[in-house]
Structures are given as C-alpha cells and as structure tokens.
Write a protein that holds these residues in place. Structure first.
Motif, short mmCIF file in Angstrom:
data_model
loop_
_atom_site.label_atom_id
_atom_site.label_comp_id
_atom_site.label_asym_id
_atom_site.label_seq_id
_atom_site.Cartn_x
_atom_site.Cartn_y
_atom_site.Cartn_z
N TYR A 43 94.66 30.63 35.13
CA TYR A 43 95.67 30.80 34.09
C TYR A 43 96.86 31.66 34.52
O TYR A 43 97.75 31.93 33.71
N GLY A 44 96.88 32.08 35.77
CA GLY A 44 98.01 32.86 36.24
C GLY A 44 98.03 34.29 35.75
O GLY A 44 99.08 34.92 35.65
N TYR A 45 96.86 34.84 35.43
CA TYR A 45 96.74 36.22 34.97
C TYR A 45 96.63 37.17 36.17
O TYR A 45 96.27 36.77 37.27
N LEU A 46 96.87 38.43 35.89
CA LEU A 46 96.57 39.49 36.85
C LEU A 46 95.06 39.71 36.85
O LEU A 46 94.44 39.77 35.79
N PHE A 47 94.45 39.80 38.04
CA PHE A 47 93.03 40.12 38.14
C PHE A 47 92.88 41.57 38.57
O PHE A 47 93.45 41.99 39.57
N PHE A 48 92.10 42.33 37.82
CA PHE A 48 91.94 43.75 38.13
C PHE A 48 90.48 44.16 37.94
O PHE A 48 89.97 44.18 36.81
N ASP A 49 89.81 44.46 39.03
CA ASP A 49 88.44 44.96 39.01
C ASP A 49 88.51 46.48 39.08
O ASP A 49 88.76 47.05 40.14
N THR A 50 88.28 47.15 37.95
CA THR A 50 88.42 48.61 37.92
C THR A 50 87.40 49.32 38.79
O THR A 50 87.59 50.46 39.17
N GLY A 51 86.31 48.63 39.12
CA GLY A 51 85.29 49.24 39.95
C GLY A 51 85.79 49.63 41.33
O GLY A 51 85.22 50.53 41.96
N VAL A 52 86.85 48.98 41.81
CA VAL A 52 87.35 49.31 43.15
C VAL A 52 87.90 50.73 43.20
O VAL A 52 87.88 51.37 44.25
N LEU A 53 88.37 51.25 42.06
CA LEU A 53 88.87 52.62 42.05
C LEU A 53 87.74 53.62 42.27
O LEU A 53 87.89 54.61 42.99
N TYR A 54 86.59 53.36 41.64
CA TYR A 54 85.44 54.24 41.81
C TYR A 54 84.85 54.11 43.21
O TYR A 54 84.39 55.09 43.81
N ARG A 55 84.87 52.88 43.73
CA ARG A 55 84.39 52.68 45.10
C ARG A 55 85.31 53.37 46.11
O ARG A 55 84.85 53.94 47.10
N ALA A 56 86.62 53.29 45.86
CA ALA A 56 87.57 53.96 46.74
C ALA A 56 87.35 55.47 46.72
O ALA A 56 87.40 56.14 47.77
N LEU A 57 87.07 56.00 45.54
CA LEU A 57 86.82 57.44 45.42
C LEU A 57 85.51 57.81 46.12
O LEU A 57 85.44 58.84 46.80
N ALA A 58 84.49 56.97 45.98
CA ALA A 58 83.22 57.24 46.65
C ALA A 58 83.41 57.25 48.17
O ALA A 58 82.85 58.10 48.88
#
Length: 238
Positions: A43-58
């Motif tokens: 549908y041409g939406y933005l895809f955003f997996d918020t879990g990557v922020l926590y993984r990046a912090l880990a």
C-alpha cells in the motif's frame, strides 16, 4: 474510515480510504515484521519496526560493556545515540537498514548476544520514555505500519487500525529456529523455545508498557497459517 481534509497532500489522498496508521503488536516470533513489511510494500506505507531501536540500544550496551540492568546508563545512551532506519536494498535479506552513530549494524541486531538482553533493556521505564517521542515522530510522518509490543496501547493508542498477532510458543520457536539456521546461526530448537518462553515472561510482566492486547484490536491467531493467509486476514479489516 473518514476521508482526509481538502488540504491533504497526494500521498494522503492515495490512502484516504485506508487507515492512516496501522499498529501491529504481538509476542516474539509471531511474524509482525513480515506481515507489516508486506502491508507497507503493498500500500505504499512507511514500515517501522520499533524493536530495532531497543536492539540498537542493546548492541550499544554490549559495545560499551554496560550492564543491561543499569537503567540510568542505558537511558543516557538512548538519549545520545543517533539511529536511522532506512529501506534495505532489494537484494538484502533484511527488512530495513539500521545505522547507529554512522555505522551499519543491521546484521548484528539479531545476534544471540543482543537477543539475550533486549527484553531486559526494553523493560526499563526511562529507556522506553527516552525512545517514545522518537517512535511517534517517525510513525506519524505519513501513512505507516508500525510494529512492536506496545504500539496500540502506548506508542500509538489513536491508531486507526490495531492488529494483535499471536501463535503457539512452539510454532513461534520453530519459525525462529528456521530463520536462525538460514542465517548460519548455531543453535537448537530447544534453546530457541526456552528463549521464547523467557521473552514472553519478561515482555508481559515488565512494569513499563507490558505486552498486552489493546482493547480495540483485531486478534489474529497465526498458528498453522502461512504468510498469505495471515496477510489476507489483516487486509480484511482495512
């Protein structure tokens, strides 16, 4: 869904009959990212997996030798690090490209070291608060599909469509086990199942934003269903 106002831009008008924001929640290994990415692409939406922020912090915590139980230190790192989530190349096996402080860390975010501490890191209230506004800003930049564990309950409680995906722990472990094997990770099904149970307990019992079904969410049990079957069920509600 109500149509956008007359001043909406062309991207808004394209999606006026669809929910502007789709929140997808659920436990580990249930297929949130796969379904979310397919919806976003279709549908041409933005895809955003918020879990990557926590993984990046880990990952940053591991690099800096910071104890994953040290809430203050983690919150400080969260507020100072720069994270960019970009579309991945068509030839990549990843759903996104993650740049942390100028370095591409995409392939390292699914390492066993990160996997072992990400639920501990993400359980800290100050960490979640440090990342909350950043998540909302990205999610509300345009029509979006946002996946995580507290999207419909905390990050985007006003999302027009909320989906909660679930599946039996054994099936989730089997999916995760096959994924790890395909990436050359040396593990066993029993170890992956143990990790699934451990993460479920951590995610559902944490004091800050515990994993739970949003009261107005559509619940879809994906046990025994393939990706296209689950996708069709989600699209039924759009």
């Amino acid at each position: 869904m109500a149509k956008e106002s007359a001043g909406a831009n062309s991207r808004d008008i394209q999606h006026s009959a669809k929910p502007r924001t789709i929140a997808i929640d659920g436990p580990s290994g249930v297929g949130k990212s796969t379904i979310g990415r397919l919806l976003a692409d279709r549908y041409g939406y933005l895809f955003f997996d918020t879990g990557v922020l926590y993984r990046a912090l880990a990952l940053k915590a591991i690099e800096k030798n910071v104890d994953p139980t040290d809430e203050e230190a983690l919150a400080n790192i969260a507020s100072s690090m720069r994270v960019d989530v970009l579309p991945s190349p068509a030839t990549s096996h990843s759903m996104y490209k993650v740049i942390v402080d100028g370095s591409d860390v995409t392939d390292r975010l699914r390492s066993s070291e990160v996997e072992n501490i990400v639920s501990i890191v993400s359980a800290h209230p100050k960490v979640r608060q440090s990342l909350l506004e950043h998540q909302r800003r990205i999610a509300k930049s345009g029509p979006s599909v946002v996946v995580g564990r507290d999207i419909g309950t905390v990050v985007l409680p006003d999302a027009q469509l909320k989906i909660y995906l679930d599946a039996a722990p054994e099936e989730r472990a089997n999916r995760r086990y096959r994924e790890l094997l395909s990436r050359g990770v040396n593990t066993t099904y029993e170890q992956v199942l143990m990790d699934i149970h451990r993460r479920d307990k951590l995610d559902s019992s944490r004091a800050a934003s515990p994993l739970r079904v949003p009261k107005d969410a559509v619940v879809i049990d994906t046990t025994g269903k393939n990706i296209q079957e689950v996708l069709a069920e989600v699209e039924h509600w759009m």
